[in-house]
Motif scaffolding. Structure first.
Motif, PDB file in Angstrom:
ATOM      1  N   VAL B  21      -6.407   8.513  -7.017  1.00 31.97           N
ATOM      2  CA  VAL B  21      -5.327   7.507  -7.031  1.00 31.97           C
ATOM      3  C   VAL B  21      -4.852   7.254  -5.613  1.00 31.97           C
ATOM      4  CG1 VAL B  21      -2.939   7.124  -7.701  1.00 31.97           C
ATOM      5  CG2 VAL B  21      -4.571   7.920  -9.378  1.00 31.97           C
ATOM      6  N   GLY B  24      -7.339   5.148  -3.729  1.00 29.30           N
ATOM      7  CA  GLY B  24      -7.218   3.744  -4.132  1.00 29.30           C
ATOM      8  C   GLY B  24      -5.991   3.094  -3.555  1.00 29.30           C
ATOM      9  N   MET B  25      -4.886   3.829  -3.550  1.00 30.93           N
ATOM     10  CA  MET B  25      -3.646   3.258  -3.019  1.00 30.93           C
ATOM     11  C   MET B  25      -3.774   2.971  -1.533  1.00 30.93           C
ATOM     12  SD  MET B  25      -0.787   5.411  -5.051  1.00 30.93           S
ATOM     13  CE  MET B  25       0.706   4.579  -4.584  1.00 30.93           C
ATOM     14  N   THR B  28      -5.676  -0.354  -1.233  1.00 31.32           N
ATOM     15  CA  THR B  28      -4.870  -1.548  -1.534  1.00 31.32           C
ATOM     16  C   THR B  28      -3.796  -1.751  -0.477  1.00 31.32           C
ATOM     17  OG1 THR B  28      -3.797  -0.127  -3.126  1.00 31.32           O
ATOM     18  CG2 THR B  28      -5.195  -1.847  -3.996  1.00 31.32           C
TER      19      THR B  28
END
Lengths: 355, 195
Positions: B21, B24-25, B28
């Motif tokens: 996570v 991914g953060m 982004t």
């Protein structure tokens, strides 16, 4: 606030209405700014621009959308249960709004200084479950019903880790009142619960890792409770055509949207109260240093809104990072991972707070 | 031993869940500051490719009414009607020096039919029909897709027709007069007239 207005006007009903109007205005602002930010943040994360053509950088987009929703015909299909169908959007917003009653926006602006603040919020959020099931059932549509059942299963499951983490904070602070919890984390940021609370000494440092774990658990589970990505399977557009509000249109649909963003803010506010000091400033108040004590409640409201907005932004950030979880994965995350960790965390924090 | 492995896997899953996570953060978040690739179309336009094929245009000053584009068209969307000019009328010269001999009374292209194949462009001897860079010409009425390129008004083209008929009639009359003088047999004269 209520007492002050009561002294001023002498009317209990009037002052109650005025106090209640503040969270309502806040919810409306959250929806307006939240939807705009959601679009902009998502767009820029995907290297797009988002709405650009209505007003400056699309800032009037939501007003245009709102006018569109108002103009829409209020359609309900033939076989819907009319009474429940019309009641559900009202009830879902009522439940979302009722949670604001005990949230302290600043030391002077609390709807109700009830001693059972956080307990009340957990209880009242159960009404959301009822109204979602109501919406899904009364629509007489298989996708709606599926979405509603998934949503109910999800929200009920994820209430357990939320409640367990809340319980650990309650054990540490010894109060259920959100106002008192915020007061205990006063002065500087190292008194926040995420950094071990207001006490000082050996236990404070012992607490920090477990507080971080607790924060991660409650963040994930509240994300699921507000039905947001990656836990948005109840309203998955691509699979269930928006789940339990498939059959809704116009203002009734807008009520669901309103309550979703209202819930987002409420959840972020609760996290900021439980772990990040609520309305307390991280480094003292200008009101104190300038000797203008009337400023302090306003500063507190500013800090409170800032912290809550940061969590809302992180929610959006996560939404555009992670793909949707499958139903079985959803339940696995809750029952096999979050709940065991939350129970372990609860026990450890309990032992440490006894030390 | 078995439970130990299960426990290991459990902790590994937890760690992977959190770690992925965060990865991914991070991605982004980086993209939040990457300039958007959006081109705001009606305000900003991409440069069209050199050989783009869009709406046709006919430069009627150069058109000699040879009908070659119409014959090349695979969907018959070009409709040309011409009237011969009579001696004494000056129709002008095309830009590459050809003398025009025909009045183009109708030059209509139906863009609802046009398939933008560009086959009409190449046969044109004067290069008067060509592709423009206009591609936004949607209409509410299908009849609006009939583009009339002829520069002559309806009255003018009717007049041209009458002129030609008159001229031909005069010519016939002259021919008849010329034929009657050398006292040709009457039967052959009648035959010619009927033709």
């Amino acid at each position: 606030m209520y007492q002050y207005l009561y002294d001023l006007t002498g009317s209990g009903i009037l002052s109650a209405f005025i106090v209640a109007s503040f969270p309502l205005v806040n919810v409306l602002i959250v929806v307006v700014v939240g939807v705009y930010l959601e679009r902009k943040v998502s767009a820029h994360m995907q290297d797009r621009l988002g709405p650009m053509r209505t007003g400056w950088h699309g800032s009037l987009q939501l007003i245009a959308d709102f006018i569109k929703l108002l103009q829409k015909e209020d359609i309900s299909s033939k076989d819907t249960d009319k009474f429940l169908f019309n009641l559900a959007p009202v009830l879902v917003f009522t439940a979302a709004f009722a949670a604001y009653a005990t949230i302290p926006f600043s030391s002077k602006l609390i709807g109700s200084e009830a001693e059972v603040g956080i307990f009340y919020i957990i209880a009242i959020s159960g009404i959301v479950v009822v109204s979602i099931l109501m919406a899904g059932w009364s629509a007489n549509n298989k996708y709606s019903l599926l979405g509603a059942m998934r949503s109910v299963a999800q929200i009920i499951s994820y209430e357990i880790p939320t409640a367990l983490v809340v319980l650990s904070i309650v054990m540490l602070t010894g109060t259920l009142s959100l106002g008192k919890m915020s007061e205990m984390q006063t002065a500087y940021f190292w008194n926040w619960n995420i950094l071990g609370g207001a006490g000082f000494g050996f236990t404070k440092f012992l607490l920090i890792p477990f507080m971080v774990v607790g924060f991660i658990i409650i963040y994930i589970s509240t994300l699921a409770e507000t039905n947001r990505t990656p836990f948005d399977i109840p309203e998955a557009e691509s699979e269930l055509v928006a789940g339990y509000f498939t059959e809704y249109c116009g203002m009734k649909y807008a009520m669901f949207m309103l309550s979703e963003y209202g819930n987002m803010f409420a959840v972020s506010a609760i996290i900021s109260i439980l772990f990040f000091g609520g309305y307390q400033s991280p480094f003292g108040y200008f009101g104190n240093s300038l000797n203008a004590h009337w400023m302090i409640p306003y500063e507190q409201a500013f800090w409170f809104l800032l912290k809550s907005w940061i969590f809302i932004l992180v929610q959006m950030w996560l939404r555009w990072t992670l793909p949707r979880l499958r139903v079985d994965q959803l339940m696995t995350v809750c029952w096999k991972y979050l709940i065991p960790y939350a129970i372990l965390n609860l026990i450890i924090i309990g032992i440490i707070s006894l030390l | 031993m078995q439970t130990e492995n299960v426990m290991k896997q459990y902790l590994k899953n937890t760690w992977l869940g959190i770690w992925t996570v965060l990865v991914g953060m991070k991605i982004t978040f980086k993209h939040l500051f990457v300039p958007a690739v959006t081109i705001q179309y009606p305000d900003v336009r991409l440069k069209l490719p050199e050989r783009e094929r869009n709406r046709l245009y006919v430069n009627m000053d150069d058109c000699i009414g040879c009908d070659q584009c119409s014959r090349a068209c695979p969907v018959n969307c070009i409709d040309i009607e011409t009237v011969k000019s009579i001696p004494g009328e000056d129709l002008g010269i095309t830009s590459n020096g050809k003398k025009k001999a025909l009045w183009v009374t109708t030059f209509t292209i139906d863009f609802a039919k046009c398939c933008y194949c560009q086959l009409c462009v190449f046969p044109c001897p004067t290069e008067c029909i060509y592709m423009t860079d206009v591609f936004e010409f949607s209409e509410y009425e299908r009849s609006n897709f009939l583009y009339k390129f002829s520069t002559l008004t309806d009255e003018e083209s009717a007049q041209k027709k009458i002129n030609l008929e008159k001229f031909q009639a005069e010519k016939e009359a002259q021919k008849a007069a010329a034929a009657s003088k050398p006292a040709a047999p009457a039967s052959s004269q009648e035959e010619k007239k009927s033709e």
